[in-house]
Write a protein that holds these residues in place. Structure first.
Motif, PDB file in Angstrom:
ATOM      1  N   THR A  20       0.882  -1.171   0.000  1.00 46.55           N
ATOM      2  CA  THR A  20       0.000   0.000   0.000  1.00 46.55           C
ATOM      3  C   THR A  20       0.920   1.222   0.000  1.00 46.55           C
ATOM      4  O   THR A  20       2.094   1.104   0.374  1.00 46.55           O
ATOM      5  N   GLN A  22       0.991   3.636   2.063  1.00 48.11           N
ATOM      6  CA  GLN A  22       1.454   3.856   3.441  1.00 48.11           C
ATOM      7  C   GLN A  22       2.567   2.881   3.804  1.00 48.11           C
ATOM      8  O   GLN A  22       3.575   3.256   4.401  1.00 48.11           O
ATOM      9  N   SER A  47       2.794  11.390   9.019  1.00 44.89           N
ATOM     10  CA  SER A  47       1.375  11.782   9.087  1.00 44.89           C
ATOM     11  C   SER A  47       1.026  13.032   8.278  1.00 44.89           C
ATOM     12  O   SER A  47      -0.092  13.118   7.769  1.00 44.89           O
ATOM     13  N   TYR A  50       0.322  11.597   4.965  1.00 39.96           N
ATOM     14  CA  TYR A  50      -0.693  10.539   4.997  1.00 39.96           C
ATOM     15  C   TYR A  50      -1.653  10.791   6.149  1.00 39.96           C
ATOM     16  O   TYR A  50      -1.525  10.191   7.223  1.00 39.96           O
ATOM     17  N   PRO A  51      -2.623  11.687   5.946  1.00 37.08           N
ATOM     18  CA  PRO A  51      -3.525  12.089   7.046  1.00 37.08           C
ATOM     19  C   PRO A  51      -4.299  10.914   7.649  1.00 37.08           C
ATOM     20  O   PRO A  51      -4.660  10.957   8.814  1.00 37.08           O
ATOM     21  N   SER A  52      -4.523   9.853   6.861  1.00 37.43           N
ATOM     22  CA  SER A  52      -5.303   8.726   7.399  1.00 37.43           C
ATOM     23  C   SER A  52      -4.428   7.728   8.159  1.00 37.43           C
ATOM     24  O   SER A  52      -4.933   6.757   8.720  1.00 37.43           O
ATOM     25  N   LEU A  53      -3.128   7.974   8.206  1.00 33.20           N
ATOM     26  CA  LEU A  53      -2.209   7.069   8.903  1.00 33.20           C
ATOM     27  C   LEU A  53      -2.461   7.123  10.409  1.00 33.20           C
ATOM     28  O   LEU A  53      -2.679   8.197  10.967  1.00 33.20           O
ATOM     29  N   SER A  54      -2.432   5.965  11.055  1.00 26.81           N
ATOM     30  CA  SER A  54      -2.545   5.925  12.519  1.00 26.81           C
ATOM     31  C   SER A  54      -1.300   5.255  13.098  1.00 26.81           C
ATOM     32  O   SER A  54      -0.579   4.551  12.380  1.00 26.81           O
ATOM     33  N   THR A  57      -1.471   1.587  12.566  1.00 29.03           N
ATOM     34  CA  THR A  57      -1.060   1.162  11.218  1.00 29.03           C
ATOM     35  C   THR A  57       0.456   1.046  11.141  1.00 29.03           C
ATOM     36  O   THR A  57       0.997   0.097  10.573  1.00 29.03           O
TER      37      THR A  57
END
Length: 143
Positions: A20, A22, A47, A50-54, A57
């Motif tokens: 992916t 990410q 981050s 990649y704003p959706s990265l946690s 993850t």
């Protein structure tokens, strides 16, 4: 000449792990980093792009990389594991003040493994050597 990152991606793909964006970014960050980052370090660095990265993850992907033999997890008795994409035989010096970890090259200390095997009867397959001190920055503050 294939880059380290591309080589690692090929290795993961051949193991059935899909890439992916990410996952690629985390892998690339690790391969280009010499600071032995924690999962939080990696999260903070990536981050913004990649704003959706946690953080979860990041942890999950690091586990995938460790299981695939691409990344080494360095645990030092605290809860902040650091991750090292250099899988060659090398040692680390850790600053006891700021936690910085630096690689240094030294021929592997095989005699210690041989002595351990000879005196205990164990089949020895590795060791961990940890060296501690103050890094130049912290040393400067304490002098």
């Amino acid at each position: 000449m294939e880059s380290k990152v591309e080589h690692a991606v090929d290795q993961l793909k051949s193991g059935g792990i899909r890439m992916t964006p990410q996952r690629y970014a985390i892998l690339q960050y690790l391969m280009e980093s010499y600071t032995h980052p924690t999962a939080d370090d990696i999260f903070r660095a990536l981050s913004p792009q990649y704003p959706s990265l946690s953080v979860a993850t990041v942890y999950n992907n690091l586990k995938v990389f460790v299981d695939a033999g691409l990344v080494r997890e360095l645990t030092y008795g605290d809860d902040s594991s650091r991750f090292d994409a250099d899988m060659s035989d090398h040692y680390h010096v850790t600053c006891t003040n700021c936690g910085t970890i630096v690689d240094f090259d030294h021929p592997p200390v095989r005699e210690v493994e041989q002595a351990a095997a000879a005196s205990t009867g164990f089949s020895v397959f590795g060791h961990r050597l940890e060296i501690y001190g103050l890094c130049p920055t912290c040393k400067g503050m304490h002098s």
